[in-house]
Design a protein around this motif. Sequence first.
Motif, PDB file in Angstrom:
ATOM      1  N   THR A 191     -27.851 -85.033  48.850  1.00 24.59           N
ATOM      2  CA  THR A 191     -26.711 -84.914  47.940  1.00 24.59           C
ATOM      3  C   THR A 191     -27.138 -84.683  46.500  1.00 24.59           C
ATOM      4  OG1 THR A 191     -25.585 -86.493  49.395  1.00 24.59           O
ATOM      5  CG2 THR A 191     -24.532 -86.007  47.282  1.00 24.59           C
ATOM      6  N   ALA A 192     -28.269 -85.240  46.110  1.00 22.35           N
ATOM      7  CA  ALA A 192     -28.712 -85.087  44.725  1.00 22.35           C
ATOM      8  C   ALA A 192     -28.934 -83.628  44.350  1.00 22.35           C
ATOM      9  CB  ALA A 192     -29.991 -85.889  44.493  1.00 22.35           C
ATOM     10  N   ASP A 193     -29.158 -82.765  45.336  1.00 20.98           N
ATOM     11  CA  ASP A 193     -29.320 -81.338  45.049  1.00 20.98           C
ATOM     12  C   ASP A 193     -28.088 -80.758  44.368  1.00 20.98           C
ATOM     13  OD1 ASP A 193     -31.810 -81.302  46.199  1.00 20.98           O
ATOM     14  OD2 ASP A 193     -31.178 -80.358  48.061  1.00 20.98           O
ATOM     15  N   HIS A 194     -26.932 -81.343  44.636  1.00 19.93           N
ATOM     16  CA  HIS A 194     -25.686 -80.834  44.084  1.00 19.93           C
ATOM     17  C   HIS A 194     -25.333 -81.497  42.752  1.00 19.93           C
ATOM     18  CE1 HIS A 194     -25.238 -79.186  48.093  1.00 19.93           C
ATOM     19  NE2 HIS A 194     -25.156 -80.394  48.618  1.00 19.93           N
ATOM     20  N   ASP A 195     -25.614 -82.777  42.623  1.00 17.28           N
ATOM     21  CA  ASP A 195     -25.021 -83.546  41.535  1.00 17.28           C
ATOM     22  C   ASP A 195     -25.984 -84.264  40.607  1.00 17.28           C
ATOM     23  OD1 ASP A 195     -22.244 -83.130  42.360  1.00 17.28           O
ATOM     24  OD2 ASP A 195     -22.748 -84.356  44.092  1.00 17.28           O
TER      25      ASP A 195
ATOM     26  N   GLU B 265     -39.718 -82.301  23.772  1.00 16.96           N
ATOM     27  CA  GLU B 265     -39.402 -82.295  25.187  1.00 16.96           C
ATOM     28  C   GLU B 265     -37.899 -82.094  25.381  1.00 16.96           C
ATOM     29  OE1 GLU B 265     -42.921 -85.286  26.825  1.00 16.96           O
ATOM     30  OE2 GLU B 265     -40.864 -86.013  26.699  1.00 16.96           O
ATOM     31  N   ALA B 266     -37.542 -81.470  26.488  1.00 18.23           N
ATOM     32  CA  ALA B 266     -36.140 -81.321  26.864  1.00 18.23           C
ATOM     33  C   ALA B 266     -35.985 -81.890  28.274  1.00 18.23           C
ATOM     34  CB  ALA B 266     -35.717 -79.859  26.829  1.00 18.23           C
ATOM     35  N   ALA B 267     -35.018 -82.773  28.448  1.00 17.97           N
ATOM     36  CA  ALA B 267     -34.845 -83.446  29.737  1.00 17.97           C
ATOM     37  C   ALA B 267     -33.363 -83.492  30.079  1.00 17.97           C
ATOM     38  CB  ALA B 267     -35.419 -84.865  29.662  1.00 17.97           C
ATOM     39  N   SER B 268     -33.047 -83.171  31.315  1.00 21.00           N
ATOM     40  CA  SER B 268     -31.637 -83.174  31.706  1.00 21.00           C
ATOM     41  C   SER B 268     -31.488 -83.587  33.153  1.00 21.00           C
ATOM     42  CB  SER B 268     -31.014 -81.793  31.497  1.00 21.00           C
ATOM     43  OG  SER B 268     -31.564 -80.857  32.399  1.00 21.00           O
ATOM     44  N   VAL B 269     -30.294 -84.075  33.476  1.00 25.80           N
ATOM     45  CA  VAL B 269     -29.948 -84.396  34.858  1.00 25.80           C
ATOM     46  C   VAL B 269     -28.470 -84.101  35.049  1.00 25.80           C
ATOM     47  CG1 VAL B 269     -29.459 -86.839  34.349  1.00 25.80           C
ATOM     48  CG2 VAL B 269     -30.028 -86.141  36.696  1.00 25.80           C
ATOM     49  N   GLY B 270     -28.117 -83.631  36.231  1.00 27.31           N
ATOM     50  CA  GLY B 270     -26.714 -83.369  36.520  1.00 27.31           C
ATOM     51  C   GLY B 270     -26.218 -82.093  35.872  1.00 27.31           C
ATOM     52  N   LEU B 271     -24.934 -82.076  35.533  1.00 30.29           N
ATOM     53  CA  LEU B 271     -24.285 -80.879  35.034  1.00 30.29           C
ATOM     54  C   LEU B 271     -24.280 -80.825  33.510  1.00 30.29           C
ATOM     55  CD1 LEU B 271     -21.119 -80.822  37.354  1.00 30.29           C
ATOM     56  CD2 LEU B 271     -23.353 -79.771  37.763  1.00 30.29           C
ATOM     57  N   SER B 272     -24.436 -79.617  32.976  1.00 22.10           N
ATOM     58  CA  SER B 272     -24.205 -79.423  31.550  1.00 22.10           C
ATOM     59  C   SER B 272     -22.700 -79.414  31.312  1.00 22.10           C
ATOM     60  CB  SER B 272     -24.807 -78.096  31.090  1.00 22.10           C
ATOM     61  OG  SER B 272     -24.111 -77.014  31.689  1.00 22.10           O
ATOM     62  N   LEU B 273     -22.308 -79.425  30.058  1.00 20.14           N
ATOM     63  CA  LEU B 273     -20.879 -79.377  29.738  1.00 20.14           C
ATOM     64  C   LEU B 273     -20.251 -78.117  30.308  1.00 20.14           C
ATOM     65  CD1 LEU B 273     -18.357 -80.383  28.240  1.00 20.14           C
ATOM     66  CD2 LEU B 273     -19.215 -79.193  26.198  1.00 20.14           C
ATOM     67  N   ALA B 274     -20.903 -76.974  30.110  1.00 21.37           N
ATOM     68  CA  ALA B 274     -20.346 -75.716  30.608  1.00 21.37           C
ATOM     69  C   ALA B 274     -20.236 -75.712  32.125  1.00 21.37           C
ATOM     70  CB  ALA B 274     -21.207 -74.545  30.130  1.00 21.37           C
ATOM     71  N   GLU B 275     -21.248 -76.234  32.811  1.00 21.00           N
ATOM     72  CA  GLU B 275     -21.218 -76.277  34.279  1.00 21.00           C
ATOM     73  C   GLU B 275     -20.108 -77.190  34.773  1.00 21.00           C
ATOM     74  OE1 GLU B 275     -25.952 -75.511  35.311  1.00 21.00           O
ATOM     75  OE2 GLU B 275     -25.231 -77.530  34.867  1.00 21.00           O
TER      76      GLU B 275
ATOM     77  N   GLU C 145     -17.311 -77.984  33.236  1.00 20.11           N
ATOM     78  CA  GLU C 145     -16.006 -77.352  32.988  1.00 20.11           C
ATOM     79  C   GLU C 145     -15.768 -76.208  33.962  1.00 20.11           C
ATOM     80  OE1 GLU C 145     -15.436 -78.236  28.206  1.00 20.11           O
ATOM     81  OE2 GLU C 145     -16.430 -76.374  28.846  1.00 20.11           O
ATOM     82  N   GLU C 146     -16.814 -75.432  34.239  1.00 20.22           N
ATOM     83  CA  GLU C 146     -16.684 -74.327  35.188  1.00 20.22           C
ATOM     84  C   GLU C 146     -16.343 -74.830  36.582  1.00 20.22           C
ATOM     85  OE1 GLU C 146     -19.357 -70.569  36.863  1.00 20.22           O
ATOM     86  OE2 GLU C 146     -19.991 -71.650  35.069  1.00 20.22           O
ATOM     87  N   ALA C 147     -16.847 -76.021  36.926  1.00 21.56           N
ATOM     88  CA  ALA C 147     -16.568 -76.609  38.242  1.00 21.56           C
ATOM     89  C   ALA C 147     -15.177 -77.244  38.314  1.00 21.56           C
ATOM     90  CB  ALA C 147     -17.616 -77.660  38.573  1.00 21.56           C
ATOM     91  N   GLY C 148     -14.451 -77.232  37.208  1.00 25.47           N
ATOM     92  CA  GLY C 148     -13.088 -77.746  37.209  1.00 25.47           C
ATOM     93  C   GLY C 148     -12.941 -79.217  36.886  1.00 25.47           C
ATOM     94  N   HIS C 149     -14.007 -79.866  36.439  1.00 26.40           N
ATOM     95  CA  HIS C 149     -13.916 -81.278  36.093  1.00 26.40           C
ATOM     96  C   HIS C 149     -13.303 -81.439  34.702  1.00 26.40           C
ATOM     97  CE1 HIS C 149     -16.327 -82.103  39.598  1.00 26.40           C
ATOM     98  NE2 HIS C 149     -17.333 -81.391  39.138  1.00 26.40           N
ATOM     99  N   ARG C 150     -12.518 -82.470  34.531  1.00 23.17           N
ATOM    100  CA  ARG C 150     -12.001 -82.800  33.205  1.00 23.17           C
ATOM    101  C   ARG C 150     -13.008 -83.723  32.538  1.00 23.17           C
ATOM    102  NH1 ARG C 150      -8.172 -86.225  30.519  1.00 23.17           N
ATOM    103  NH2 ARG C 150      -8.007 -87.590  32.345  1.00 23.17           N
ATOM    104  N   VAL C 151     -13.723 -83.184  31.568  1.00 23.39           N
ATOM    105  CA  VAL C 151     -14.874 -83.892  31.011  1.00 23.39           C
ATOM    106  C   VAL C 151     -14.824 -83.885  29.486  1.00 23.39           C
ATOM    107  CG1 VAL C 151     -16.419 -83.430  32.970  1.00 23.39           C
ATOM    108  CG2 VAL C 151     -16.262 -81.774  31.095  1.00 23.39           C
ATOM    109  N   ARG C 152     -15.690 -84.730  28.934  1.00 17.50           N
ATOM    110  CA  ARG C 152     -15.861 -84.778  27.487  1.00 17.50           C
ATOM    111  C   ARG C 152     -17.336 -84.942  27.176  1.00 17.50           C
ATOM    112  NH1 ARG C 152     -14.410 -90.004  24.146  1.00 17.50           N
ATOM    113  NH2 ARG C 152     -15.721 -89.577  22.342  1.00 17.50           N
ATOM    114  N   ALA C 153     -17.828 -84.161  26.207  1.00 22.33           N
ATOM    115  CA  ALA C 153     -19.215 -84.288  25.779  1.00 22.33           C
ATOM    116  C   ALA C 153     -19.307 -85.288  24.639  1.00 22.33           C
ATOM    117  CB  ALA C 153     -19.747 -82.937  25.327  1.00 22.33           C
ATOM    118  N   VAL C 154     -20.314 -86.146  24.717  1.00 25.23           N
ATOM    119  CA  VAL C 154     -20.577 -87.144  23.682  1.00 25.23           C
ATOM    120  C   VAL C 154     -21.973 -86.885  23.151  1.00 25.23           C
ATOM    121  CG1 VAL C 154     -20.736 -89.600  23.160  1.00 25.23           C
ATOM    122  CG2 VAL C 154     -19.098 -88.796  24.876  1.00 25.23           C
ATOM    123  N   ASP C 155     -22.099 -86.609  21.857  1.00 21.80           N
ATOM    124  CA  ASP C 155     -23.374 -86.228  21.251  1.00 21.80           C
ATOM    125  C   ASP C 155     -23.848 -87.261  20.240  1.00 21.80           C
ATOM    126  OD1 ASP C 155     -23.232 -83.933  22.718  1.00 21.80           O
ATOM    127  OD2 ASP C 155     -22.720 -82.626  21.051  1.00 21.80           O
TER     128      ASP C 155
END
Length: 485
Positions: free
Chosen positions: A363-367, A378-388, A390-400
């Motif tokens: 399942t982690a391959d998807h999420d 260094e740049a490190a990330s996990v999961g979806l970016s904000l654009a991804e 939103e494109e997937a249809g989730h109602r989200v908010r970015a916190v910076d």
Amino acid sequence: MTQTQAQTESPESEPLGYDVVVLGAGPVGENVADRTRAAGLSTAIVESELVGGECSYWACMPSKAMLRPVLARADARRLPGLSASVQGPLDAGAVLARRNEYTSQWKDDGQVQWLESVGVDLHRGVGRLTGPRTVTVTAPDGTRRVLTARHAVAVCTGSRALLPGLPGLDEVAPWTSREATSAQAVPGRLIVVGGGVVAAEMATAWQGLGSRVTLLVRGKSLLARMEPFAGELVAEALTEAGADLRTGTSVTSVTRENGVVVVVTDTGERIEADEILFATGRAPRTDDIGLETVGLEPGSWLTVNDSLQVTGQDWLYAVGDVNKRALLTHQGKYQARIAGAAIAARAAGAPVAGRAWGAHAATADHDAVPQVVFTDPEAASVGLSLAEAEEAGHRVRAVDVDLASVAGAGLYGEGYTGRARMVVDLESETLRGVTFVGPGVGELLHSATVAVAAQVPVARLWHAVPSYPTISEVWLRLLEVYRDA
């Protein structure tokens, strides 16, 4: 059977039967073999190159050994009292010698010993499917051995560098990621074509080791699959370090004239260098493994379900890069653990838990795919970016949050530059994704991975108290911004 026996069988030898046959002895294949063998299944593994695969000899290990001194020097130069001592060039010879040690001098004796210690038979040579549950191995001396699999064949052959279709490219002898991580001398001038992880890391490494790097990026930015600020901050640092970064630039021709690489861009500009590295994508190593004998397309990425079974083949598994779900060593090893458990369960006639986050579902391959780019910063990330998200249809908010505002960042020295973002799902109030950019953030990522994979509610994250003064305190700052907005 010993390794020597496996290599010297004659063409007339009877087929050897195993419960599981694994094609490819990189980290992914090794993990599949380890898990099935631990479950009591007889297992063979087939490898045509070095046991340990791409990661051990031409990717993760050598590249990080090259990058670590570059990043350590960058960290030291930010620290008053230490910066004056590290202004000179790196000892490139010593760095490359240490890199060579990390690759065991491109010898796989230790990896072979490990396979023997867990009871996995190694067959040296090119393995090809020659029908359902059947693999024929052609050894280096031309002899062949047929292996049959009672329960499963796992394709773990990985991926290779994809070169563009430029006329005459073969005559140029371009670098791919393999040459970039194994070269024994620093080129005076290096052109890097590409804007992804390999391009950014190798530009960082070779610029730090003394090469004059020109980075040609066809798109608008580096690291386009991450949050936009990741590529922006890495690009700024590379430029400050002396690299010549050109975005929106394509290569129309490349030649080698009297030993000098000559590139012509789409604007007609001519650029010269001693070597050129193409970091322009990957292709599956499935073109010569006999896929056609079981009704599949040679050279194709293999489509799988979450237990890593190939579509339409209940005995065939594709694990790691070959299924294109996440081209990362750690993610391939995760898939290998899932596949090994699923193969063992099916062999025993036990139920296979295919539900999300179950023992037999990747399942982690998807999420929740984590990745660290070992640049400065260094740049490190996990999961979806904000654009991804939103494109997937989730109602989200970015916190910076500006990472430099965290008390622990000051311990890294003057001029700390970094940023953090968490993408919050407003329906469940859990995290869809997290990105950190800055010195030292790679070690922050697992906390984010746990939060995303476990779907920890934001309200519960308030009770995960970060130690002071560490850059982990960014979690508190992120939660405060989310609460106060």
